[in-house]
Structure formats: structure tokens, C-alpha cells
Design a protein around this motif. Structure first.
Motif, PDB file in Angstrom:
ATOM      1  N   ALA A 212      84.365  51.057  61.736  1.00 50.83           N
ATOM      2  CA  ALA A 212      83.973  52.663  62.517  1.00 50.83           C
ATOM      3  C   ALA A 212      84.409  53.557  61.656  1.00 50.83           C
ATOM      4  O   ALA A 212      83.560  54.576  61.665  1.00 50.83           O
ATOM      5  CB  ALA A 212      84.715  52.323  63.766  1.00 50.83           C
TER       6      ALA A 212
ATOM      7  N   VAL B 289      93.118  52.283  70.071  1.00 51.66           N
ATOM      8  CA  VAL B 289      93.698  51.941  68.548  1.00 51.66           C
ATOM      9  C   VAL B 289      95.057  52.613  68.258  1.00 51.66           C
ATOM     10  O   VAL B 289      95.154  53.670  68.590  1.00 51.66           O
ATOM     11  CB  VAL B 289      92.529  52.201  67.657  1.00 51.66           C
TER      12      VAL B 289
ATOM     13  N   ASP C  52      81.911  53.788  58.945  1.00 53.37           N
ATOM     14  CA  ASP C  52      80.514  54.203  59.203  1.00 53.37           C
ATOM     15  C   ASP C  52      80.337  55.775  59.646  1.00 53.37           C
ATOM     16  O   ASP C  52      79.331  56.237  59.448  1.00 53.37           O
ATOM     17  CB  ASP C  52      80.159  53.724  60.213  1.00 53.37           C
TER      18      ASP C  52
ATOM     19  N   LYS D  30      92.926  42.491  67.742  1.00 57.57           N
ATOM     20  CA  LYS D  30      92.528  42.405  66.371  1.00 57.57           C
ATOM     21  C   LYS D  30      92.058  43.721  66.100  1.00 57.57           C
ATOM     22  O   LYS D  30      90.706  44.136  66.570  1.00 57.57           O
ATOM     23  CB  LYS D  30      91.563  41.493  65.944  1.00 57.57           C
ATOM     24  N   GLU D  31      92.673  44.795  65.518  1.00 55.71           N
ATOM     25  CA  GLU D  31      92.236  46.026  65.353  1.00 55.71           C
ATOM     26  C   GLU D  31      91.625  46.424  64.052  1.00 55.71           C
ATOM     27  O   GLU D  31      90.614  47.319  64.100  1.00 55.71           O
ATOM     28  CB  GLU D  31      93.567  47.068  65.561  1.00 55.71           C
TER      29      GLU D  31
ATOM     30  N   LEU E 109      88.614  56.668  67.802  1.00 54.06           N
ATOM     31  CA  LEU E 109      89.486  55.394  67.934  1.00 54.06           C
ATOM     32  C   LEU E 109      90.806  55.509  68.678  1.00 54.06           C
ATOM     33  O   LEU E 109      91.074  54.437  69.621  1.00 54.06           O
ATOM     34  CB  LEU E 109      89.789  55.008  66.766  1.00 54.06           C
TER      35      LEU E 109
ATOM     36  N   PRO F   8      87.175  46.090  63.134  1.00 56.84           N
ATOM     37  CA  PRO F   8      86.225  46.989  63.689  1.00 56.84           C
ATOM     38  C   PRO F   8      86.649  48.505  63.364  1.00 56.84           C
ATOM     39  O   PRO F   8      85.927  49.182  63.191  1.00 56.84           O
ATOM     40  CB  PRO F   8      86.049  46.677  65.393  1.00 56.84           C
ATOM     41  N   ALA F   9      87.966  48.985  63.543  1.00 51.50           N
ATOM     42  CA  ALA F   9      88.197  49.926  63.186  1.00 51.50           C
ATOM     43  C   ALA F   9      87.950  50.479  61.711  1.00 51.50           C
ATOM     44  O   ALA F   9      87.541  51.567  61.613  1.00 51.50           O
ATOM     45  CB  ALA F   9      89.873  50.155  63.623  1.00 51.50           C
TER      46      ALA F   9
END
Lengths: 216, 214
Positions: B12, B117, B15, B4-5, B112, B8-9
Motif C-alpha cells: 500500500a 495498522v 503503490d 498479518k500487517e 493505514l 499489504p501495508a
């Protein structure tokens, strides 16, 4: 673990090929700590990028943990990188708005690891690098040495077989640099570290020098 | 194991890449340009309706209908010309905003990539980030501009004594708006496409080297 034979890599500059790696032959057994020494422009970071499957290469052979990397698709390279390799960067490359815990957690989030398991593994990794008291602090509040420890914890969280470190002590003072080197030594994994600092070679099992794209 | 990318990607990149003040300024820039384009298109559209109603008729000088027709003729010309300028300005503003998002997100995207990723996920996340800046800006600019246009036109009608029943106050044409939006989406995608082309098969992760050199 890492096997390269007659590896070549060139960049195209204004349409003309500029060789960066001319003829690299290298064999890094499992568990070895190898330091690649080289001045700026010698090709050491390019070599690390090729090792990390971030850059394709133009000729020769590269096998990572028995897998021949020639002809792999971008997706296959990414998946192999995810499974086998952890990176440590000179400037840590942490996410500044996240805590130490959250930074180390990011790779596990990508893997869909359940929350409780993530928590246990992240805490274990941060304790292993000596940051048990800093787990929930924002990384911007940590010192350089502590940030690099967080970066190392993130690099090992997936239990990769290989750690690739690009000048990991470049932004640190002597004391912190020595601590980071000892930490890398203690990981008991295959570590390939690139640096221009000859004083760090005492920590390595093997040292190679890269000059003008050729490994000596 | 299914990875499951996206979630959170996405956060990231958000942010790391986001600097609130600068992002707000970019959104305001895009909103201003879009608002201007929508305003002048509203002017053009409303004026053209009046012109078409009275085209071919003989109007007496000095009557409200004559004054309305005369004003609408000029407004239609000005609105029609400025509409295209508004589009182009909006597209450049969108391109500038998307380029800025990309440049700030590149370093995190490189990390990433090193974390495993996939490239297309990274590009998708960065496009989402650009759209997060652009879509609210377009919506805000359109909404405020449409409201302002209505207020302004009503005041103009009252001040000049134009026949109010002739004027539409809902804003510009839907096709103009769609062209504007299509251009904005394309402008947002261009920096990503350029980056993807420049990488030429290399991973986004190589960009971390360039960031470190800087």
C-alpha cells in the motif's frame, strides 16, 4: 456507544498550550447519526481525531462502546480503532494504483482473512454501496461520488460499530452529496459526521454545533 | 487472531508513495554520490600502497618508479580529502531521498493508521521503502564506480608507463565502505525518527488532516 464528558484537548504552539477542545460533553447512542457542525478552526476535526483514537486528549472522559480510553497504550488504541471504527475522509484517501476491489480488500488483508472470504465480503460491500458494475475498475477511473462510495465500502468492510466521516461530501456536487448522505443514513450504524454545510443536517438524527472548542 | 500487517501495508505504501520517474532520479542521485565516494576512495587506497612501498627509498628522477611515486603521492592526498567529501555528499543525498520517500508515503501511512495498522509497522514499512530506494542505488553506484576505476587506472598506468605490479585495482578499503553505508542507513532513518518525535505520541493518522488541508 460514544460517551465524552468534559473532554479537553490542547496543542502546543511554540511551547505554549493552545486549547482546541475546551469542554466537550457528548453522548451518542448506538445507531444514531450525529452531525457536528462547525466552521474552520472550531475544533471539529480534532474532536473527530480524538474520537478515532488518533489523538490523545488532555482531560475528561471518553468511553467507546463501554471501553474507557484513558490510559490505553498506542497498540491498544490501534487495536480498538481497528475493531470498532471505520473512517471516511473528505478526499476519499484511496490507493490510486489499486482497483475498487483491492482498495476495499486492504483492511481484510491486514486481518489475515482468507482469500475466498475476502472476495465474498468485498463484493458484498461494493454491491451494498451500488458499485456492482465498477468492482474491478481502477479508482482513478471512477467519479468523485463513486470513489467516495468505495471509501464507504472500505470503512464498513470490517463491520465496525462506528463510522467517523470528516466532511465526506466536501469534494462532491449537490447530487452526489445527497446520494452519499443517503448511503451513510442507510448503514444503520453509529455515524458521526463533521461538516460545515448546514444543508446536510436534515439527514441526521442529532445535530450539535462546535464553537471555539465548546459543544453547543 | 494474528494480524498479518506487513505484506499489504508494504504494498500500500509502495503503490501510493512511488512516482517512478522521481524515484529513479533519486536513485541515480544517490548512486552518483556513492559512486564518486567509492571512486576517490579507490584512488586513495591504490595510491597509498604505492607511496608506502617507496617511502624512505631514494628514487632516480625520470624513472617509472619515481613518476609513479610522485603521481601516487598527489593522488593519495586528493583521494583522502575527497573521500570525506564523497561520504558527506552521499549521506546528504541519502537523507534527501529518504525524506522524499517519507513525504510521499506519509499520506498513505496516515490512511493505514486510520485503517488500524500499528504505528511501528507503518514506520517499519516506510523504512523498508527508503531502503528499497537506497540499497540498489548504493549497489549500483559501487559496482559501476569500481569497474570505471579499474578501467581508468589501467589506462593511466599504461599511458604513464608506471610499474603496473604496484597498483591495486580492486577499489577502496572495506572500512571506508562500511562507514559510508552506516552513514547512509543513519541518514535514511533520521527523517523517520524526526517524524516519530514530532508526532509525540499521536498516531500517524493525524497527518491525513494536514494532507487534506494542503
Amino acid at each position: 456507544m460514544i460517551y465524552m464528558e468534559h473532554l479537553k484537548k490542547a496543542y502546543r504552539v511554540k511551547g505554549k498550550p493552545r486549547p482546541v477542545l475546551e469542554d466537550v460533553t457528548l453522548n451518542v447512542p448506538e445507531g444514531e447519526f450525529l452531525i457536528l457542525l462547525g466552521k474552520s478552526g472550531s475544533g471539529k476535526t480534532t474532536l473527530l481525531s480524538v474520537m478515532g483514537l488518533l489523538e490523545p486528549y488532555d482531560g475528561g472522559t471518553y468511553r467507546l462502546d463501554g471501553t474507557d480510553t484513558a490510559g490505553l497504550s498506542a497498540k491498544e488504541r490501534t487495536d480498538l480503532r481497528r475493531e470498532k471504527i471505520g473512517f471516511v475522509f473528505q478526499s476519499y484517501q484511496l490507493i490510486p494504483t489499486l482497483t475498487a476491489f483491492e482498495n476495499v480488500e486492504v483492511p481484510l488483508g491486514f486481518d489475515g482473512v482468507p482469500k475466498e472470504e475476502r472476495r465474498a465480503r468485498v463484493e458484498e460491500a461494493l454491491i451494498a454501496v451500488g458499485l456492482e458494475d465498477r468492482i474491478h475498475q481502477r479508482v482513478t477511473e471512477l467519479s468523485g461520488g463513486e470513489q467516495q462510495r468505495v471509501a464507504i465500502a472500505r470503512a464498513i468492510i470490517r463491520q465496525p460499530k462506528v463510522i467517523l466521516a470528516d466532511e465526506p461530501t466536501g469534494n462532491l456536487d449537490r447530487v452526489n452529496a445527497d446520494e452519499i448522505m443517503k448511503l451513510l443514513q442507510s448503514l444503520h450504524r453509529t455515524v458521526v459526521m463533521v461538516t460545515h454545510d448546514e444543508s446536510l443536517t436534515a439527514y441526521a438524527d442529532e445535530v450539535c454545533a462546535l464553537r471555539a472548542g465548546v459543544l453547543a | 487472531m494474528k494480524y498479518k500487517e506487513d505484506y499489504p501495508a508494504f504494498y500500500a505504501v509502495r503503490d501510493v508513495g512511488r512516482q517512478k520517474k522521481r524515484f529513479i532520479l533519486l536513485m541515480l542521485l544517490v548512486a552518483l554520490c556513492v559512486g564518486g565516494a567509492v571512486f576517490v576512495d579507490g584512488l586513495r587506497h591504490s595510491a597509498e600502497v604505492v607511496v608506502s612501498v617507496y617511502s624512505g627509498e631514494i628514487l632516480t628522477v625520470g624513472t617509472p618508479e619515481y613518476r609513479a611515486f610522485h603521481w601516487a603521492s598527489k593522488a593519495a592526498t586528493i583521494g583522502g580529502t575527497m573521500r570525506v567529501s564523497g561520504w558527506v555528499l552521499s549521506w546528504f543525498a541519502a537523507y534527501y531521498a529518504a525524506s522524499h520517500v517519507l513525504s510521499h508515503g506519509t499520506q498513505s501511512a496516515a490512511v493505514l493508521s486510520a485503517l488500524g495498522v500499528r504505528q511501528k509497522t507503518i514506520l517499519r514499512v516506510m523504512l523498508h521503502e527508503s531502503l528499497l530506494v537506497l540499497l540498489p542505488a548504493v549497489a549500483f553506484g559501487t559496482f559501476v564506480s569500481t569497474r570505471l576505476f579499474r578501467i581508468w587506472l589501467r589506462r593511466r598506468i599504461l599511458a604513464e608507463g608506471f610499474p603496473a605490479r604496484l597498483f591495486q585495482t580492486h577499489g577502496g578499503s572495506i572500512w571506508s565502505f562500511l562507514i559510508l553505508c552506516a552513514g547512509i542507513l543513519l541518514a535514511a532513518a533520521i527523517p523517520l525518527l524526526v517524524m516519530h518525535w514530532k508526532l509525540g505520541g499521536r498516531s500517524v493518522g493525524v497527518l491525513f488532516r494536514e494532507g487534506e488541508r494542503e
